[in-house]
Design a protein around this motif. Structure first.
Motif, short mmCIF file in Angstrom:
data_model
loop_
_atom_site.label_atom_id
_atom_site.label_comp_id
_atom_site.label_asym_id
_atom_site.label_seq_id
_atom_site.Cartn_x
_atom_site.Cartn_y
_atom_site.Cartn_z
N MET A 179 3.66 138.89 -1.18
CA MET A 179 4.25 138.09 -1.24
C MET A 179 5.57 138.09 -0.11
O MET A 179 5.69 137.33 0.76
N VAL A 180 6.19 139.26 -0.20
CA VAL A 180 7.35 139.29 0.58
C VAL A 180 6.80 139.64 2.13
O VAL A 180 7.58 139.04 3.12
N TYR A 181 5.85 140.26 2.47
CA TYR A 181 5.32 140.28 3.74
C TYR A 181 5.09 138.85 4.37
O TYR A 181 5.52 138.55 5.37
N GLY A 182 4.31 138.11 3.68
CA GLY A 182 4.10 136.91 4.14
C GLY A 182 5.41 136.17 4.55
O GLY A 182 5.58 135.29 5.53
N MET A 183 6.27 135.89 3.61
CA MET A 183 7.49 135.27 3.60
C MET A 183 8.45 135.96 4.98
O MET A 183 8.99 134.98 5.41
N ILE A 184 8.45 137.12 4.96
CA ILE A 184 9.00 137.78 6.18
C ILE A 184 8.47 137.10 7.60
O ILE A 184 9.04 136.86 8.43
N VAL A 185 7.12 137.32 7.43
CA VAL A 185 6.26 136.74 8.90
C VAL A 185 6.85 135.43 8.96
O VAL A 185 7.03 134.78 10.10
N TYR A 186 6.72 134.61 8.06
CA TYR A 186 7.22 132.95 8.07
C TYR A 186 8.67 133.04 8.56
O TYR A 186 9.01 132.29 9.53
N CYS B 287 8.39 131.36 -8.60
CA CYS B 287 8.79 130.98 -7.27
C CYS B 287 10.16 130.25 -7.35
O CYS B 287 10.87 130.47 -6.52
N CYS B 288 10.42 129.42 -8.51
CA CYS B 288 11.61 128.82 -8.44
C CYS B 288 12.76 129.50 -8.88
O CYS B 288 13.86 129.20 -8.43
N ILE B 289 12.59 130.76 -9.29
CA ILE B 289 13.50 131.76 -9.67
C ILE B 289 13.84 132.88 -8.47
O ILE B 289 14.99 132.92 -7.86
N MET B 290 12.58 133.34 -8.05
CA MET B 290 12.89 134.14 -6.87
C MET B 290 13.09 133.74 -5.57
O MET B 290 13.82 134.40 -4.77
N CYS B 291 12.68 132.49 -5.20
CA CYS B 291 12.76 132.08 -3.92
C CYS B 291 14.60 131.96 -3.57
O CYS B 291 14.93 132.29 -2.61
N PRO B 292 15.39 131.22 -4.36
CA PRO B 292 16.58 131.40 -4.06
C PRO B 292 17.29 132.78 -3.97
O PRO B 292 18.11 133.04 -3.26
N ILE B 293 16.94 133.50 -5.01
CA ILE B 293 17.62 134.84 -5.01
C ILE B 293 17.19 135.66 -3.73
O ILE B 293 17.91 136.21 -3.26
N MET B 294 15.84 135.69 -3.22
CA MET B 294 15.50 136.38 -2.32
C MET B 294 16.02 135.67 -0.88
O MET B 294 16.14 136.42 0.08
N TRP C 186 22.59 130.06 3.56
CA TRP C 186 21.89 130.17 2.33
C TRP C 186 20.80 129.07 1.78
O TRP C 186 19.82 129.08 1.35
N ILE C 187 21.57 128.11 1.70
CA ILE C 187 20.81 126.66 1.38
C ILE C 187 19.82 126.34 2.23
O ILE C 187 18.76 126.08 1.82
N GLN C 188 20.09 126.27 3.41
CA GLN C 188 19.02 126.08 4.60
C GLN C 188 18.03 126.98 4.33
O GLN C 188 16.61 126.75 4.37
N ALA D 27 15.95 126.26 1.27
CA ALA D 27 15.24 124.95 1.55
C ALA D 27 13.98 125.28 2.51
O ALA D 27 12.91 124.55 2.47
N MET D 28 14.03 126.08 3.32
CA MET D 28 13.04 126.27 4.38
C MET D 28 12.04 127.07 3.89
O MET D 28 10.71 127.08 3.90
N ASN D 29 12.42 128.29 2.99
CA ASN D 29 11.67 128.98 2.60
C ASN D 29 10.65 128.35 1.07
O ASN D 29 9.71 128.94 0.86
N PHE D 30 11.35 127.66 0.42
CA PHE D 30 10.98 127.20 -1.02
C PHE D 30 9.40 126.40 -0.75
O PHE D 30 8.57 127.02 -1.59
#
Length: 153
Positions: free
Chosen positions: A19-26, A92-99, A116-118, A121-124
């Protein structure tokens, strides 16, 4: 799926890494204005920092909260795949804002509430879709392959 703490730790570690690698790539692709071969290599730089953070958060805090939240709308006798989806959505709802906050503090030039909010919002939407349709099924397949159950004769 995991039947004990060891299996839970292995599952969480695989899930965090994928999950982390995919989101970092994004996020690297967003910062670079597109995807190239370099995107995947640059993303590897953040893995040693973000995977342990994600693992610790998920394994010790978020997983327990997400299960409680999921079972506030699900019953133990509901279809197992729906329970899995509910838990994944809650995670996802908890981890996304924290990460997103951690990534903003560690890797963004401007470290502000607005950034952070942007970032969140882009990651969620990406995190939710990636988890439900790609990462989650892939990690469950990998986990089932590693921990094959012996069939009773």
């Amino acid at each position: 799926m995991p039947k004990n703490k060891f299996q839970d730790a292995v599952f969480t570690l695989i899930m965090a890494a994928v999950m982390v690698y995919g989101m970092i790539v994004y996020n690297v692709a967003l910062n670079m204005g597109g995807v190239s071969g370099q995107t995947f290599l640059i993303a590897l730089n953040e893995i040693p920092i973000m995977v342990p953070i994600a693992f610790v958060l998920e394994f010790f805090v978020v997983g327990k909260i997400a299960r409680r939240l999921a079972f506030s709308v699900m019953r133990p006798d509901d279809r197992p795949q729906f329970i899995t989806y509910a838990i994944s959505i809650c995670i996802c709802c908890i981890m996304c804002p924290i990460m997103s906050l951690i990534a903003t503090l560690l890797f963004k030039e401007t470290k502000s509430f607005a950034v952070w909010i942007q970032t969140w919002a882009m990651n969620f939407p990406m995190a939710m879709l990636y988890q439900l349709f790609y990462c989650g099924p892939l990690v469950r397949l990998i986990f089932r392959t590693i921990f094959r159950e012996k069939k009773q004769c």
